[in-house]
Write an enzyme that holds these catalytic residues in place. Structure first.
Site, mmCIF file in Angstrom:
data_model
loop_
_atom_site.group_PDB
_atom_site.id
_atom_site.type_symbol
_atom_site.label_atom_id
_atom_site.label_comp_id
_atom_site.label_asym_id
_atom_site.label_seq_id
_atom_site.Cartn_x
_atom_site.Cartn_y
_atom_site.Cartn_z
ATOM 1 N N ASP A 39 -16.246 6.273 50.472
ATOM 2 C CA ASP A 39 -15.106 6.526 51.290
ATOM 3 C C ASP A 39 -15.422 7.392 52.435
ATOM 4 O OD1 ASP A 39 -15.133 8.821 49.839
ATOM 5 O OD2 ASP A 39 -13.731 7.767 48.186
ATOM 6 N N LYS A 61 -9.953 5.123 54.173
ATOM 7 C CA LYS A 61 -9.132 4.949 55.249
ATOM 8 C C LYS A 61 -9.777 4.335 56.488
ATOM 9 C CE LYS A 61 -5.800 8.116 54.086
ATOM 10 N NZ LYS A 61 -5.661 9.364 54.066
ATOM 11 N N MET A 176 -7.166 20.312 50.881
ATOM 12 C CA MET A 176 -6.340 19.471 51.316
ATOM 13 C C MET A 176 -5.003 20.547 51.666
ATOM 14 S SD MET A 176 -6.379 16.836 48.264
ATOM 15 C CE MET A 176 -6.625 18.131 46.943
HETATM 16 N N1 SAH Z 1 -14.512 16.497 46.304
HETATM 17 C C1 SAH Z 1 -14.536 17.173 47.587
HETATM 18 C C2 SAH Z 1 -13.065 17.173 47.799
HETATM 19 C C3 SAH Z 1 -12.047 16.140 48.095
HETATM 20 S S1 SAH Z 1 -10.537 16.772 48.463
HETATM 21 C C4 SAH Z 1 -15.171 18.288 47.675
HETATM 22 O O1 SAH Z 1 -15.844 18.824 46.533
HETATM 23 O O2 SAH Z 1 -15.576 18.907 48.621
HETATM 24 C C5 SAH Z 1 -10.501 16.569 50.228
HETATM 25 C C6 SAH Z 1 -10.324 17.906 50.859
HETATM 26 O O3 SAH Z 1 -11.610 18.474 50.791
HETATM 27 C C7 SAH Z 1 -10.063 17.890 52.308
HETATM 28 O O4 SAH Z 1 -8.619 18.035 52.437
HETATM 29 C C8 SAH Z 1 -10.626 19.078 52.865
HETATM 30 O O5 SAH Z 1 -9.698 20.313 52.457
HETATM 31 C C9 SAH Z 1 -11.820 19.145 51.916
HETATM 32 N N2 SAH Z 1 -13.072 18.797 52.752
HETATM 33 C C10 SAH Z 1 -13.921 17.972 52.320
HETATM 34 N N3 SAH Z 1 -14.984 17.853 53.151
HETATM 35 C C11 SAH Z 1 -14.792 18.707 54.232
HETATM 36 C C12 SAH Z 1 -15.571 19.044 55.236
HETATM 37 N N4 SAH Z 1 -16.668 18.618 55.719
HETATM 38 N N5 SAH Z 1 -15.081 20.170 56.033
HETATM 39 C C13 SAH Z 1 -13.534 20.676 55.869
HETATM 40 N N6 SAH Z 1 -13.078 20.286 54.453
HETATM 41 C C14 SAH Z 1 -13.661 19.366 53.898
#
Ligand code: SAH
Length: 512
Positions: A39, A61, A176
């Site tokens: 995704d 998306k 998030m």
């Molecule tokens: N499994 C992922 C999180 C998924 S939830 C992890 O461990 O990072 C999705 C959220 O992750 C987003 O809303 C944001 O808060 C964060 N996120 C993921 N990648 C990001 C990035 N490169 N920069 C900032 N926030 C990020």
């Protein structure tokens, strides 16, 4: 796969964004995968590690479209396991941190499918780190809490205990958290946190699009709004944010904020892409050509079989070297079977490829164009007893120019051709780079050969407005001009290192 056997599904963490921040295990599985389900948060560049026949399924998306609902992703994974031996479910960050990875794991178990988890670096840690904010620091923070900002604070059925989070010491990290940023910060302050607590938000952390603001809890929401920062972003709150001033090194690089499109083949893009990425550029891999076998494979095979009988071997491109030796070692076991032929090469990349086989080059022009090779033969030929009546095998691509052949024949050399490969238009676009280019444009588009120009033009993608054109050398530039395009940047040496440096100085000049 047989009908009854089931494949394995690997839930692989892709890391926070920078495609180099995946684990070695995750990368190996991508290379082995028969199918990848991915995704938006997993960088599309990671897909370049997959084999060309790996099925790539996007479930995130995309402009205007909703992501595939979770239940359907779960079902899809079970179906993939029935069809493929190795399915990789690639997820941003770590699959078990707000990634619904555990839901997918449970669905796989329910479907009788074996799975394995491969952890990834979560954005909760890498996001703050990318702007020089550690989550713990002796004397400042001895614990951290990671929570979702997606749940409505105070909502009756919420799993979140904002008051307890506010009361606990240490660093707080919100994932998030963008859509409800203001109310979450408000709730934390109402629960007793000081509005002066240092706080920061980092968006698209570890990628070329990374942006951030540092403020205090009381002002963060306004600052974020003013800066136009939105999801995906990590919020970090606590005294450790103050370390940002000292530790934020390396997050601004010479090509930060520049989006550069690369048009060469998927296999070849990586060297150029990784150099530009290290300089901070965001890369759009837009392969326009693919290397295919030559139309006449028998001729190619026969030429390779006969190759030990020549006085000279001439290689016009790195691909030619690669394809030649793949075929050579299918017939011969030992490099010494090649005999004592002298070797000529066009381009440093070609010479580097030859060196992988322990072969040094006897003649190589300063500039990587066919005419210069001929001039070099004219200059240095006598050292080797001239070219007249000398047998030469010219290894090149089907669509190349015939300068080498014609000019050497004029000089009475006995030249045979070995057509080692063909370049054909790339029809696949698994990373959606073409749509991204069409929608969001790019700062620079790079062309590394005449065929990348021709095939890009054949795709009929309009050049984004204001997009600068970078050409690897005069021959490529000439082809661009045939299409009415004037290169803004041209490299002199016709090799990747020089090309990257030329692009860098161009960008510096523009900013000066
Ligand atoms: N499994 C992922 C999180 C998924 S939830 C992890 O461990 O990072 C999705 C959220 O992750 C987003 O809303 C944001 O808060 C964060 N996120 C993921 N990648 C990001 C990035 N490169 N920069 C900032 N926030 C990020």
């Amino acid at each position: 796969m047989s009908k009854n056997s089931k494949g394995m599904v690997y839930l692989v963490g892709a890391g926070p964004g920078d495609p180099e921040l995946i684990t070695l295990k995750g990368m190996r599985l991508l290379q082995q995968a028969d199918c990848v389900v991915y995704d938006a948060l997993a960088d599309a560049a990671l897909l370049a590690h997959c084999s060309p026949d790996c099925e790539k399924i996007y479930v995130g998306k995309r402009a205007g479209n909703h992501a595939l609902p979770q239940e359907q992703i779960n079902e899809l994974l079970v179906t993939c396991a029935a069809k493929h031996a190795v399915t990789v479910r690639l997820k941003g960050g770590d699959p078990y941190v707000f990634g619904r990875g555990s839901e997918e794991a449970l669905a796989l178990l329910a479907g009788g499918v074996s799975f394995e988890l491969v952890p990834g670096i979560t954005s909760a840690i890498a996001g703050p780190a990318a702007i020089g904010v550690p989550l713990t620091h002796r004397g400042l923070s001895a614990q951290f809490t990671v929570f979702t900002g997606h749940e409505m604070p105070g909502k009756v059925e919420s799993d979140l205990d904002i008051a307890a989070i506010a009361a606990s010491g240490g660093t707080k990290v919100i994932l998030m958290g963008m859509s409800r940023l203001r109310s979450t910060l408000q709730a934390l302050q109402e629960a007793g946190m000081s509005p002066d607590t240092p706080a920061a938000v980092v968006q698209w952390a570890t990628t070329a699009r990374q942006r951030w603001v540092c403020a205090q809890m009381g002002t963060l929401a306004d600052e974020v709004e003013a800066a136009g920062i939105s999801s995906p972003a990590v919020v970090v709150i606590g005294d450790v944010v103050n370390l940002h001033k000292q530790l934020n090194v390396g997050s601004v690089r010479p090509l930060s904020g520049k989006r550069i499109a690369i048009t060469r083949t998927r296999e070849q893009a990586s060297a150029l892409a990784s150099q530009l990425r290290h300089l901070g550029a965001e890369i759009l891999e837009l392969p326009t050509i693919r290397i295919a076998p030559p139309s006449d494979r028998k001729d190619f095979a026969a030429a390779v079989v006969d190759s030990p009988h020549y006085d000279w071997l001439i290689f016009s491109s790195p691909n030619g070297v690669k394809k030649f030796f793949e075929a050579f070692f299918a017939v011969y076991e030992d490099i010494r079977e090649l005999g004592g032929a002298r070797i000529a090469a066009v381009g440093l990349g070609t010479a580097a490829e030859l060196k992988k086989y322990g072969l040094m080059v006897d003649v190589m022009p300063q500039k990587a164009v066919a005419e210069e090779l001929i001039a070099e033969f004219d200059r240095k030929g006598d050292e080797f007893g001239g070219v007249a009546n000398v047998t030469m095998l010219w290894v090149h691509s089907e669509k190349g120019r015939d300068v080498v052949y014609k000019e050497l024949m004029k000089r009475q050399a006995i030249v045979d051709e070995c057509i080692a490969y063909n370049t054909v238009p790339e029809t696949e676009d698994p990373t959606g780079a073409r749509a991204v280019l069409a929608a969001g444009g790019a700062d620079i588009i790079t062309f590394t050969s005449s065929s990348t120009v021709k095939n890009f033009m054949a795709l009929n993608i309009p050049l984004p407005e204001g997009c600068k054109i970078a050409s690897i050398g005069p021959v490529t530039s000439a082809t661009l001009r045939e299409y009415g395009l004037e290169p803004d940047v041209e490299s002199e040496m016709h090799n990747i290192d020089d090309f990257v440096q030329t692009i860098l100085s161009f960008v510096n000049r523009e900013h000066a």
